[in-house]
Write a protein that holds these residues in place. Structure first.
Motif, PDB file in Angstrom:
ATOM      1  N   GLY A  45       0.816  -1.210   0.000  1.00 49.11           N
ATOM      2  CA  GLY A  45       0.000   0.000   0.000  1.00 49.11           C
ATOM      3  C   GLY A  45       0.848   1.257   0.000  1.00 49.11           C
ATOM      4  N   VAL A  46       1.926   1.269   0.780  1.00 44.20           N
ATOM      5  CA  VAL A  46       2.819   2.428   0.816  1.00 44.20           C
ATOM      6  C   VAL A  46       3.472   2.640  -0.543  1.00 44.20           C
ATOM      7  CG1 VAL A  46       4.984   3.292   1.806  1.00 44.20           C
ATOM      8  CG2 VAL A  46       3.232   2.317   3.288  1.00 44.20           C
ATOM      9  N   ILE A  47       3.927   1.564  -1.167  1.00 45.68           N
ATOM     10  CA  ILE A  47       4.560   1.677  -2.488  1.00 45.68           C
ATOM     11  C   ILE A  47       3.567   2.211  -3.514  1.00 45.68           C
ATOM     12  CG2 ILE A  47       5.572   0.349  -4.382  1.00 45.68           C
ATOM     13  CD1 ILE A  47       6.823  -1.463  -2.208  1.00 45.68           C
ATOM     14  N   CYS A  48       2.349   1.695  -3.507  1.00 39.81           N
ATOM     15  CA  CYS A  48       1.317   2.177  -4.440  1.00 39.81           C
ATOM     16  C   CYS A  48       0.990   3.637  -4.176  1.00 39.81           C
ATOM     17  CB  CYS A  48       0.059   1.319  -4.331  1.00 39.81           C
ATOM     18  SG  CYS A  48       0.260  -0.313  -5.021  1.00 39.81           S
ATOM     19  N   PHE A  49       0.896   4.030  -2.920  1.00 37.54           N
ATOM     20  CA  PHE A  49       0.608   5.420  -2.567  1.00 37.54           C
ATOM     21  C   PHE A  49       1.695   6.347  -3.100  1.00 37.54           C
ATOM     22  CE2 PHE A  49       1.184   8.982   0.380  1.00 37.54           C
ATOM     23  CZ  PHE A  49      -0.053   9.609   0.209  1.00 37.54           C
ATOM     24  N   VAL A  50       2.950   5.954  -2.925  1.00 37.99           N
ATOM     25  CA  VAL A  50       4.058   6.796  -3.383  1.00 37.99           C
ATOM     26  C   VAL A  50       4.061   6.907  -4.897  1.00 37.99           C
ATOM     27  CG1 VAL A  50       6.581   6.921  -3.526  1.00 37.99           C
ATOM     28  CG2 VAL A  50       5.473   6.392  -1.349  1.00 37.99           C
ATOM     29  N   VAL A  51       3.899   5.788  -5.588  1.00 36.71           N
ATOM     30  CA  VAL A  51       3.956   5.804  -7.054  1.00 36.71           C
ATOM     31  C   VAL A  51       2.751   6.531  -7.637  1.00 36.71           C
ATOM     32  CG1 VAL A  51       3.916   4.353  -9.117  1.00 36.71           C
ATOM     33  CG2 VAL A  51       5.375   3.731  -7.191  1.00 36.71           C
ATOM     34  N   ILE A  52       1.553   6.139  -7.238  1.00 33.79           N
ATOM     35  CA  ILE A  52       0.344   6.749  -7.789  1.00 33.79           C
ATOM     36  C   ILE A  52       0.224   8.201  -7.347  1.00 33.79           C
ATOM     37  CG2 ILE A  52      -2.179   6.654  -7.803  1.00 33.79           C
ATOM     38  CD1 ILE A  52      -1.875   3.589  -7.622  1.00 33.79           C
ATOM     39  N   GLY A  53       0.547   8.472  -6.087  1.00 34.95           N
ATOM     40  CA  GLY A  53       0.516   9.847  -5.605  1.00 34.95           C
ATOM     41  C   GLY A  53       1.500  10.725  -6.345  1.00 34.95           C
ATOM     42  N   GLY A  54       2.685  10.209  -6.623  1.00 39.36           N
ATOM     43  CA  GLY A  54       3.677  10.965  -7.382  1.00 39.36           C
ATOM     44  C   GLY A  54       3.193  11.278  -8.781  1.00 39.36           C
ATOM     45  N   VAL A  55       2.553  10.324  -9.417  1.00 43.53           N
ATOM     46  CA  VAL A  55       2.012  10.543 -10.763  1.00 43.53           C
ATOM     47  C   VAL A  55       0.911  11.602 -10.721  1.00 43.53           C
ATOM     48  CG1 VAL A  55       0.689   9.482 -12.638  1.00 43.53           C
ATOM     49  CG2 VAL A  55       2.630   8.269 -11.634  1.00 43.53           C
ATOM     50  N   VAL A  56       0.031  11.529  -9.749  1.00 44.56           N
ATOM     51  CA  VAL A  56      -1.063  12.496  -9.635  1.00 44.56           C
ATOM     52  C   VAL A  56      -0.515  13.897  -9.398  1.00 44.56           C
ATOM     53  CG1 VAL A  56      -3.018  13.199  -8.197  1.00 44.56           C
ATOM     54  CG2 VAL A  56      -2.782  10.819  -8.896  1.00 44.56           C
ATOM     55  N   PHE A  60      -0.794  17.127 -11.885  1.00 38.52           N
ATOM     56  CA  PHE A  60      -1.348  18.375 -11.369  1.00 38.52           C
ATOM     57  C   PHE A  60      -0.395  19.540 -11.618  1.00 38.52           C
ATOM     58  CE2 PHE A  60      -1.870  21.427  -7.882  1.00 38.52           C
ATOM     59  CZ  PHE A  60      -3.211  21.763  -8.045  1.00 38.52           C
ATOM     60  N   ARG A  61       0.897  19.299 -11.375  1.00 37.92           N
ATOM     61  CA  ARG A  61       1.893  20.346 -11.597  1.00 37.92           C
ATOM     62  C   ARG A  61       1.994  20.717 -13.064  1.00 37.92           C
ATOM     63  NH1 ARG A  61       6.957  21.059 -13.203  1.00 37.92           N
ATOM     64  NH2 ARG A  61       7.256  18.882 -13.716  1.00 37.92           N
ATOM     65  N   MET A  62       1.941  19.715 -13.959  1.00 33.29           N
ATOM     66  CA  MET A  62       2.076  19.987 -15.393  1.00 33.29           C
ATOM     67  C   MET A  62       0.846  20.731 -15.937  1.00 33.29           C
ATOM     68  SD  MET A  62       3.789  16.412 -16.653  1.00 33.29           S
ATOM     69  CE  MET A  62       3.473  16.728 -18.369  1.00 33.29           C
ATOM     70  N   ILE A  63      -0.333  20.414 -15.418  1.00 33.40           N
ATOM     71  CA  ILE A  63      -1.559  20.998 -15.963  1.00 33.40           C
ATOM     72  C   ILE A  63      -1.801  22.395 -15.399  1.00 33.40           C
ATOM     73  CG2 ILE A  63      -4.066  20.760 -16.028  1.00 33.40           C
ATOM     74  CD1 ILE A  63      -3.603  17.704 -16.151  1.00 33.40           C
ATOM     75  N   PHE A  64      -1.662  22.580 -14.104  1.00 37.94           N
ATOM     76  CA  PHE A  64      -2.084  23.814 -13.468  1.00 37.94           C
ATOM     77  C   PHE A  64      -0.957  24.802 -13.175  1.00 37.94           C
ATOM     78  CE2 PHE A  64      -5.467  20.797 -12.305  1.00 37.94           C
ATOM     79  CZ  PHE A  64      -6.530  21.453 -12.921  1.00 37.94           C
ATOM     80  N   LEU A  65       0.289  24.371 -13.223  1.00 34.51           N
ATOM     81  CA  LEU A  65       1.373  25.318 -12.903  1.00 34.51           C
ATOM     82  C   LEU A  65       2.242  25.588 -14.087  1.00 34.51           C
ATOM     83  CD1 LEU A  65       2.431  24.038  -9.379  1.00 34.51           C
ATOM     84  CD2 LEU A  65       1.022  26.009  -9.921  1.00 34.51           C
TER      85      LEU A  65
END
Length: 65
Positions: A45-56, A60-65
């Motif tokens: 779960g921690v690995i998935c959170f880090v990977v998926i969270g990093g992608v999200v 977000f940074r690419m679209i809005f900033l």
């Protein structure tokens, strides 16, 4: 209700199958260990959170900033 003859036949069949090892009622320790995942569920779960969270956050940074 089954007769005594039928019960005896079923018991003999069950005993024969049990002796032959065809119908085990409980898994052996080796089979239990073989089915287990090599990584704990919380670690996965921690690995998935880090990977998926990093992608999200990167999207977000690419679209809005």
């Amino acid at each position: 209700m089954p007769t005594a003859f039928e019960l005896r036949q079923r018991n003999e069949k069950f005993a024969k199958d049990a002796r032959a090892g065809k119908n085990p009622t409980h898994l052996s320790r080796q089979e239990k260990l073989a089915k287990r995942s090599p990584i704990n569920l919380w670690a996965l779960g921690v690995i998935c959170f880090v990977v998926i969270g990093g992608v999200v956050f990167e999207l977000f940074r690419m679209i809005f900033l």
